[in-house]
Design a protein around this motif. Structure first.
Motif, PDB file in Angstrom:
ATOM      1  N   LEU A 196      -7.562  19.102  -7.847  1.00  0.00           N
ATOM      2  CA  LEU A 196      -8.027  17.881  -7.181  1.00  0.00           C
ATOM      3  C   LEU A 196      -7.146  16.694  -7.518  1.00  0.00           C
ATOM      4  N   GLY A 197      -6.571  16.676  -8.732  1.00  0.00           N
ATOM      5  CA  GLY A 197      -5.623  15.623  -9.054  1.00  0.00           C
ATOM      6  C   GLY A 197      -4.405  15.668  -8.154  1.00  0.00           C
ATOM      7  N   LEU A 198      -3.913  16.882  -7.886  1.00  0.00           N
ATOM      8  CA  LEU A 198      -2.767  17.021  -6.981  1.00  0.00           C
ATOM      9  C   LEU A 198      -3.134  16.612  -5.565  1.00  0.00           C
ATOM     10  N   LEU A 199      -4.292  17.078  -5.073  1.00  0.00           N
ATOM     11  CA  LEU A 199      -4.718  16.712  -3.720  1.00  0.00           C
ATOM     12  C   LEU A 199      -4.964  15.209  -3.604  1.00  0.00           C
ATOM     13  N   THR A 200      -5.516  14.602  -4.661  1.00  0.00           N
ATOM     14  CA  THR A 200      -5.734  13.155  -4.645  1.00  0.00           C
ATOM     15  C   THR A 200      -4.419  12.394  -4.588  1.00  0.00           C
ATOM     16  N   THR A 201      -3.421  12.872  -5.307  1.00  0.00           N
ATOM     17  CA  THR A 201      -2.115  12.215  -5.287  1.00  0.00           C
ATOM     18  C   THR A 201      -1.466  12.336  -3.915  1.00  0.00           C
ATOM     19  N   ILE A 202      -1.550  13.523  -3.308  1.00  0.00           N
ATOM     20  CA  ILE A 202      -1.024  13.678  -1.941  1.00  0.00           C
ATOM     21  C   ILE A 202      -1.787  12.768  -0.981  1.00  0.00           C
ATOM     22  N   GLY A 203      -3.121  12.740  -1.143  1.00  0.00           N
ATOM     23  CA  GLY A 203      -3.925  11.862  -0.292  1.00  0.00           C
ATOM     24  C   GLY A 203      -3.606  10.395  -0.491  1.00  0.00           C
ATOM     25  N   THR A 204      -3.230  10.014  -1.725  1.00  0.00           N
ATOM     26  CA  THR A 204      -2.886   8.615  -1.990  1.00  0.00           C
ATOM     27  C   THR A 204      -1.638   8.203  -1.214  1.00  0.00           C
ATOM     28  N   GLY A 350      -2.353   7.118 -17.520  1.00  0.00           N
ATOM     29  CA  GLY A 350      -2.596   6.672 -16.152  1.00  0.00           C
ATOM     30  C   GLY A 350      -3.210   5.300 -16.057  1.00  0.00           C
ATOM     31  N   TYR A 351      -2.945   4.446 -17.065  1.00  0.00           N
ATOM     32  CA  TYR A 351      -3.409   3.051 -17.068  1.00  0.00           C
ATOM     33  C   TYR A 351      -4.926   2.927 -17.050  1.00  0.00           C
ATOM     34  N   ILE A 352      -5.581   3.719 -17.883  1.00  0.00           N
ATOM     35  CA  ILE A 352      -7.031   3.556 -18.065  1.00  0.00           C
ATOM     36  C   ILE A 352      -7.291   2.223 -18.748  1.00  0.00           C
ATOM     37  N   LEU A 353      -8.271   1.494 -18.234  1.00  0.00           N
ATOM     38  CA  LEU A 353      -8.588   0.176 -18.766  1.00  0.00           C
ATOM     39  C   LEU A 353      -9.818   0.285 -19.669  1.00  0.00           C
ATOM     40  N   SER A 508      -1.154  12.845 -16.778  1.00  0.00           N
ATOM     41  CA  SER A 508      -0.850  11.415 -16.648  1.00  0.00           C
ATOM     42  C   SER A 508       0.077  11.124 -15.475  1.00  0.00           C
ATOM     43  N   PHE A 509       0.878  12.122 -15.052  1.00  0.00           N
ATOM     44  CA  PHE A 509       1.766  11.895 -13.904  1.00  0.00           C
ATOM     45  C   PHE A 509       0.962  11.514 -12.672  1.00  0.00           C
ATOM     46  N   PHE A 510      -0.148  12.222 -12.431  1.00  0.00           N
ATOM     47  CA  PHE A 510      -0.998  11.897 -11.286  1.00  0.00           C
ATOM     48  C   PHE A 510      -1.540  10.469 -11.413  1.00  0.00           C
ATOM     49  N   GLY A 511      -1.979  10.109 -12.630  1.00  0.00           N
ATOM     50  CA  GLY A 511      -2.516   8.768 -12.833  1.00  0.00           C
ATOM     51  C   GLY A 511      -1.498   7.686 -12.594  1.00  0.00           C
ATOM     52  N   VAL A 512      -0.256   7.914 -13.027  1.00  0.00           N
ATOM     53  CA  VAL A 512       0.799   6.914 -12.838  1.00  0.00           C
ATOM     54  C   VAL A 512       1.117   6.737 -11.353  1.00  0.00           C
ATOM     55  N   ASP A 514      -0.791   7.524  -8.726  1.00  0.00           N
ATOM     56  CA  ASP A 514      -1.947   6.944  -8.025  1.00  0.00           C
ATOM     57  C   ASP A 514      -2.071   5.449  -8.316  1.00  0.00           C
ATOM     58  N   PHE A 515      -1.787   5.051  -9.562  1.00  0.00           N
ATOM     59  CA  PHE A 515      -1.924   3.645  -9.921  1.00  0.00           C
ATOM     60  C   PHE A 515      -0.883   2.787  -9.219  1.00  0.00           C
ATOM     61  N   TRP A 516       0.396   3.170  -9.308  1.00  0.00           N
ATOM     62  CA  TRP A 516       1.442   2.331  -8.714  1.00  0.00           C
ATOM     63  C   TRP A 516       1.398   2.347  -7.196  1.00  0.00           C
ATOM     64  N   ALA A 517       0.858   3.423  -6.631  1.00  0.00           N
ATOM     65  CA  ALA A 517       0.725   3.465  -5.172  1.00  0.00           C
ATOM     66  C   ALA A 517      -0.217   2.378  -4.669  1.00  0.00           C
ATOM     67  N   GLN A 518      -1.162   1.956  -5.500  1.00  0.00           N
ATOM     68  CA  GLN A 518      -2.080   0.888  -5.086  1.00  0.00           C
ATOM     69  C   GLN A 518      -1.337  -0.421  -4.837  1.00  0.00           C
ATOM     70  N   PHE A 519      -0.266  -0.662  -5.586  1.00  0.00           N
ATOM     71  CA  PHE A 519       0.508  -1.884  -5.370  1.00  0.00           C
ATOM     72  C   PHE A 519       1.309  -1.809  -4.079  1.00  0.00           C
ATOM     73  N   VAL A 520       1.783  -0.616  -3.746  1.00  0.00           N
ATOM     74  CA  VAL A 520       2.443  -0.448  -2.450  1.00  0.00           C
ATOM     75  C   VAL A 520       1.429  -0.683  -1.340  1.00  0.00           C
ATOM     76  N   PHE A 521       0.215  -0.199  -1.527  1.00  0.00           N
ATOM     77  CA  PHE A 521      -0.862  -0.435  -0.567  1.00  0.00           C
ATOM     78  C   PHE A 521      -1.101  -1.930  -0.385  1.00  0.00           C
ATOM     79  N   LEU A 522      -1.156  -2.656  -1.474  1.00  0.00           N
ATOM     80  CA  LEU A 522      -1.492  -4.074  -1.423  1.00  0.00           C
ATOM     81  C   LEU A 522      -0.352  -4.927  -0.897  1.00  0.00           C
ATOM     82  N   GLY A 523       0.865  -4.561  -1.236  1.00  0.00           N
ATOM     83  CA  GLY A 523       1.987  -5.396  -0.818  1.00  0.00           C
ATOM     84  C   GLY A 523       2.599  -6.156  -1.961  1.00  0.00           C
ATOM     85  N   ASN A 524       2.180  -5.856  -3.167  1.00  0.00           N
ATOM     86  CA  ASN A 524       2.778  -6.503  -4.328  1.00  0.00           C
ATOM     87  C   ASN A 524       3.108  -5.429  -5.350  1.00  0.00           C
TER      88      ASN A 524
END
Length: 612
Positions: A196-204, A350-353, A508-512, A514-524
């Protein structure tokens, strides 16, 4: 009382799942081509979309159930909520989650591909002649699906044997929270976690491209959705052009009547062009008649009038969606900066807060609304449906592509079964990405603990539960890294947050990604150098992302009437909405309400060149 509360939460979820099935049915019915409908494709698409949305919308149920064990006003567990009861709730949630996740994986990797090949194997002539039986068709589809079955087996075997972060040193892995994530998992769960981590990363990756574009396009599309030309004006223009076309044909025939050899070459080419244009105008006239409600029942005419009356509501809704989109953008950006700056282990997990340090408005709204169930569920449902609708709009706008090549087009009433199945798989993968985004970026505190709190007041006697009845200022929100022993006895993280944290810690590769892809999504997009030294001054906007680019472009780009597509739709006896410039939008709406075209709306006859 506790049993009634838990039962009520599950009943609400059941009602929502029924609503999701209805939404999925409407989506499939609206987009699939009526001439190519297949019952197997329809059933699989509806079931898959329902399953993927049900997976995402289990999160508020998860939060409500674990939060029901705690009195957020006192910061302590309720009397009935002993550890055995809490474990039973968590076990039930784990069963439902693992069932849905396994179902999603099987639908994505086996059921939908088999249905695709099953449809492709159908031969109408061979079936009528009796040479293609159900057994032959099944084997023809199954032999291609074997490759996907092998892929699933390989995927689970890799997840079964792939090394994880169990023995990793440093990066704060000595904390109890991380020890819990690293140790409390068997081999089967680890295999499912990896898959599911792999599928989530592809989906991201798909989510970044399509959902961000759709989230920018959807509000502006609602604002610009009123047609530039009303149905009465369109009918008047078409009738006028058709009359001029036929008059020109009569002139050519009359001018060359009795001429030996027929029409001259130039007149013949013009006449043939006029005949082709006449066929197009006749189809437009039929479409205009349908749009204006001629020869329709009273109910249909009434619906068209109501639709025209409520066009201003769509305009207001578009502006509200812009505000919501901006709120989502700001909330995700603030959480992303918080994680990038304050994560206890950075890329190692994966940048857990550990706990939120930067205020997130959407997270605050959800935490406050969660105190009165099901208000938070309604808000969460609306937000997930917004992401889902944005994904659909993005797929319909961009199309299904391989690199720059468009493979399938997704359009209302014109989507082939193959395209619908491909879009369903994409939406399923996007749903996994939405699940991550909602839990880790949009509302992290809500998704992890909801409104749960604990009492941080010093204990009078060892082993007792702290009491904050007279000390409300000592009540603290539950976080992952709370050091007070009382927090460990009171706070219960949601099952989905534990699962996602386990994915990002163990892999952690999936977490990294998925996390940085959110910034591409946002535009920053922030470069990793900003994270390396944890210095805010090193933050720079390296590039513009998808959401901002599409949103700004759409604001200033006026959609135009696609006459070619309109003619194609008219030829297929399908209706399409017409987009237009802002200037004449309200006039067109008023004409649709009154049913009359204003003076001066008839367009001049179009000149037909010899080359036409």
């Amino acid at each position: 009382m506790a049993l009634i509360q838990i039962a009520l939460i599950w009943v609400v979820y059941a009602v929502v799942v029924a609503l999701l099935a209805l939404i999925a049915s409407v989506f499939v019915y609206v987009y699939q081509s009526p001439r190519e409908r297949s019952i197997s494709v329809t059933i699989v698409c509806i079931f898959t979309i329902t399953a993927l949305l049900a997976t995402v919308l289990l999160l508020p149920v998860d939060v409500a159930l674990v939060s029901s064990t705690v009195s957020s006003k006192l910061g302590q567990r309720k009397e009935w909520a002993n550890q055995q009861k809490v474990d039973e709730i968590l076990y039930t949630l784990e069963i439902v989650y693992y069932t849905l996740f396994t179902l999603d994986a099987l639908l994505c990797l086996i059921v939908v591909p088999f249905t695709y090949f099953w449809y492709e194997e159908y031969d109408e002539v061979a079936t009528e002649e009796g040479s293609q039986t159900l057994g032959k068709r099944f084997w023809g589809a199954f032999k291609y699906t074997i490759a996907f079955i092998l892929l699933v087996v390989i995927l689970f075997l890799v997840g079964f044997f792939v090394p994880v972060a169990r023995d990793r040193k440093g990066g704060h892995y000595d904390l109890d929270f991380f020890k819990h994530l690293l140790n409390d998992e068997n081999q089967g769960e680890r295999s499912l976690t990896f898959s599911l981590g792999l599928l989530t990363t592809i989906g991201t990756l798909i989510y970044v491209l399509y959902t961000s574009a759709g989230l920018a396009l959807l509000p502006v599309a609602l604002i610009k959705s009123a047609p530039a030309i009303s149905a009465p004006s369109f009918a008047a223009n078409t009738a006028s052009e058709l009359e001029r076309n036929r008059e020109r044909q009569r002139q050519l025939e009359g001018r060359n009547a009795g001429r030996e050899g027929g029409l001259p070459a130039k007149d013949q080419r013009e006449f043939e062009a006029l005949v082709r244009e006449e066929r197009t105008l006749v189809r437009r006239e039929r479409l205009a008649s349908e749009n204006s409600g001629e020869h329709s029942s009273f109910l249909m005419k009434s619906w068209m009038k109501i639709e025209a009356v409520f066009r201003p509501v769509k305009l207001i809704g578009g502006f509200l969606l812009i505000l919501v989109a901006i709120l989502i953008w700001v909330s995700m950006l603030l959480t992303g900066i918080d994680k990038a700056k304050n994560s206890v282990c950075k890329s190692h997990c994966g940048y857990i807060l550990g706990h939120i340090q930067i205020f997130n408005p959407l997270n605050w709204i959800f935490v406050q609304s969660a105190k009165v169930f099901p208000i938070d569920y309604v808000l969460f449902l609306l937000l997930v449906l917004l992401f889902f609708a944005s994904s659909v709009v993005g797929i319909a706008t961009v199309g299904i592509r391989f690199l720059w090549l468009k493979i399938f087009t997704i359009r209302k009433g014109h989507t082939s079964p193959q395209a619908l199945l491909m879009a369903t798989v994409m939406l399923l993968l996007i749903a996994l990405a939405i699940n991550y985004s909602m839990a880790m970026m949009v509302a992290p505190q809500y998704s992890h603990y909801g409104p749960q709190t604990f009492c941080d007041h010093p204990l009078r006697h060892p082993g007792e539960q702290p009491n904050c009845t007279d000390h409300p200022n000592h009540i603290r929100a539950c976080t992952e890294l709370s050091e007070n022993p009382a927090a460990k006895n009171v706070c219960t993280p949601s099952v989905i947050s534990t699962f996602l944290d386990r994915v990002t810690v163990n892999f952690s590769f999936f977490g990294v990604v998925d996390f940085w892809a959110q910034f591409v999504f946002l535009g920053n997009y922030t470069p990793s150098s900003f994270i390396a030294k944890n210095r805010p001054g090193e933050y720079t906007n390296a590039s513009s992302g998808v959401f901002l680019i599409v949103f700004i472009t759409t604001l200033f780009r006026t959609p135009k009437l696609d006459e070619y597509q309109l003619d194609q739709d008219a030829e297929d006896d399908e209706e399409e909405g017409l987009l237009a410039s802002t200037g004449r939008r309200f006039g067109a709406t008023w004409q649709d309400i009154t049913g009359r075209a204003s003076q001066g709306t008839a367009a001049p006859a179009r000149h037909v060149d010899d080359e036409d």
